[in-house]
Design a protein around this motif. Sequence first.
Motif, short mmCIF file in Angstrom:
data_model
loop_
_atom_site.label_atom_id
_atom_site.label_comp_id
_atom_site.label_asym_id
_atom_site.label_seq_id
_atom_site.Cartn_x
_atom_site.Cartn_y
_atom_site.Cartn_z
N THR A 1 61.25 80.40 55.67
CA THR A 1 62.21 80.31 56.77
C THR A 1 61.43 80.26 58.07
OG1 THR A 1 63.86 81.55 55.54
CG2 THR A 1 64.15 81.42 57.93
N LEU A 2 61.60 79.20 58.82
CA LEU A 2 60.95 79.06 60.12
C LEU A 2 61.84 79.71 61.16
CD1 LEU A 2 58.49 77.87 61.55
CD2 LEU A 2 59.78 75.75 61.84
N ILE A 3 61.36 80.79 61.76
CA ILE A 3 62.13 81.55 62.74
C ILE A 3 61.87 80.99 64.14
CG2 ILE A 3 62.46 83.84 63.77
CD1 ILE A 3 61.64 84.91 60.95
N VAL A 4 60.61 80.71 64.44
CA VAL A 4 60.21 80.13 65.72
C VAL A 4 59.27 78.98 65.41
CG1 VAL A 4 58.94 80.52 67.87
CG2 VAL A 4 60.41 82.31 66.96
N GLN B 1 56.72 81.42 64.02
CA GLN B 1 56.88 82.58 63.15
C GLN B 1 57.66 82.13 61.91
OE1 GLN B 1 59.35 86.04 64.29
NE2 GLN B 1 57.55 87.27 63.75
N ALA B 2 57.19 82.55 60.75
CA ALA B 2 57.82 82.16 59.50
C ALA B 2 57.81 83.34 58.54
CB ALA B 2 57.09 80.97 58.88
N THR B 3 58.80 83.34 57.63
CA THR B 3 58.87 84.37 56.59
C THR B 3 59.14 83.73 55.24
OG1 THR B 3 61.25 84.71 56.86
CG2 THR B 3 59.82 86.09 58.21
N TRP B 4 58.78 84.43 54.18
CA TRP B 4 59.14 84.04 52.82
C TRP B 4 59.11 85.29 51.96
CZ3 TRP B 4 54.54 82.96 55.13
CH2 TRP B 4 53.36 83.32 54.48
N ASN B 5 59.75 85.21 50.80
CA ASN B 5 59.86 86.35 49.91
C ASN B 5 59.34 85.95 48.53
OD1 ASN B 5 60.49 88.80 48.80
ND2 ASN B 5 62.69 88.56 48.92
N ILE C 1 58.27 90.69 45.87
CA ILE C 1 57.46 91.77 46.44
C ILE C 1 57.88 92.11 47.87
CG2 ILE C 1 55.49 91.31 44.95
CD1 ILE C 1 54.10 90.07 47.45
N GLY C 2 58.83 91.37 48.44
CA GLY C 2 59.28 91.64 49.80
C GLY C 2 58.84 90.55 50.76
N THR C 3 59.30 90.66 51.96
CA THR C 3 59.10 89.61 52.96
C THR C 3 57.67 89.59 53.50
OG1 THR C 3 61.41 89.75 53.61
CG2 THR C 3 59.93 88.70 55.17
N VAL C 4 57.08 88.40 53.49
CA VAL C 4 55.79 88.14 54.11
C VAL C 4 56.09 87.39 55.41
CG1 VAL C 4 53.55 87.00 53.87
CG2 VAL C 4 54.66 88.02 51.86
N THR C 5 55.44 87.79 56.50
CA THR C 5 55.69 87.18 57.81
C THR C 5 54.38 86.75 58.45
OG1 THR C 5 57.60 88.62 58.16
CG2 THR C 5 56.70 87.54 60.10
N VAL C 6 54.35 85.50 58.92
CA VAL C 6 53.23 85.03 59.73
C VAL C 6 53.75 84.83 61.14
CG1 VAL C 6 51.64 83.11 60.20
CG2 VAL C 6 51.99 83.90 57.86
N THR C 7 53.02 85.39 62.11
CA THR C 7 53.34 85.22 63.52
C THR C 7 52.14 84.59 64.20
OG1 THR C 7 54.78 87.15 63.48
CG2 THR C 7 54.03 86.39 65.65
N ASN D 1 58.47 74.38 65.90
CA ASN D 1 59.04 73.04 65.74
C ASN D 1 58.24 72.19 64.78
OD1 ASN D 1 56.78 72.62 67.28
ND2 ASN D 1 57.82 71.68 69.00
N GLY D 2 57.41 72.83 63.97
CA GLY D 2 56.61 72.11 62.99
C GLY D 2 57.26 72.13 61.62
N THR D 3 56.45 71.83 60.61
CA THR D 3 56.93 71.76 59.23
C THR D 3 56.35 72.91 58.43
OG1 THR D 3 57.08 69.37 59.38
CG2 THR D 3 57.03 70.31 57.17
N LEU D 4 57.21 73.67 57.77
CA LEU D 4 56.82 74.79 56.92
C LEU D 4 56.89 74.32 55.47
CD1 LEU D 4 56.12 77.81 57.15
CD2 LEU D 4 58.55 78.28 56.83
N THR D 5 55.78 74.49 54.72
CA THR D 5 55.71 73.99 53.35
C THR D 5 55.19 75.08 52.42
OG1 THR D 5 55.20 71.80 54.22
CG2 THR D 5 54.80 72.17 51.87
N PRO D 6 55.96 75.45 51.39
CA PRO D 6 55.47 76.44 50.41
C PRO D 6 54.32 75.86 49.61
CG PRO D 6 57.86 76.10 50.19
CD PRO D 6 57.34 75.04 51.12
N GLY D 7 53.39 76.73 49.23
CA GLY D 7 52.30 76.33 48.34
C GLY D 7 52.83 76.13 46.94
N PRO D 8 51.98 75.59 46.05
CA PRO D 8 52.44 75.27 44.70
C PRO D 8 52.57 76.48 43.77
CG PRO D 8 50.13 74.72 44.93
CD PRO D 8 50.61 75.16 46.29
N GLY D 9 52.10 77.63 44.19
CA GLY D 9 52.12 78.79 43.30
C GLY D 9 51.04 78.68 42.26
N GLY D 10 50.96 79.66 41.40
CA GLY D 10 49.96 79.65 40.34
C GLY D 10 49.35 81.02 40.14
#
Length: 172
Positions: free
Chosen positions: A110-113, A143-147, A64-70, A115-124
């Motif tokens: 993808t962690l852009i900015v 800041q992080a992104t995912w597609n 669906i395209g890039t989701v970004t959290v800032t 120093n922590g840990t980025l973890t994808p959810g399990p989906g469903g």
Amino acid sequence: MRLRPLALVSGIALGLAVLTGPAATAADTTVTFTVTSGALTITAPAGPVSLGSAQAGGTVSGPIGTVTVTDARGGVPTSDWTARVSSSAFSGPSDTVPASAATYTPGPGTLIVGNGTLTPGPGGTLDVQRVAMTYTGGTGNSQATWNPTISVTIPLSVGLGTYSGTVTHSVA
């Protein structure tokens, strides 16, 4: 003959003194600014995003395209956040495909900015709000992104036509 080299050296020295002129001066200005706390935001494509087409009883799927959290809150000691996702039902000309027929796969983040840990959810399935991505243990901004990919299993009982629903991302 000794006067000539001495005169030449004296002339060069005098010429350099004339070219350089008086000593340069400088003036320093102290400039300040303040960095303030910002907001925690999420963006996702506005759409419409087409997943393609399939026969009743089949499945459509696609990114669906890039989701970004800032996160500009500047958290001390940490700035953890959790992004969540859910969907409405998908309405068509004569029928509705329930949100439970749609599944969400966040894919790697993808962690852009940060120093922590980025973890994808399990989906469903998207009939309930579920974790899309988490960020933990970081200090300061991030800041992080995912597609993500959405898949919809089309019930055999629905009529022909274009179906539309709304996938909602949130972050806290």
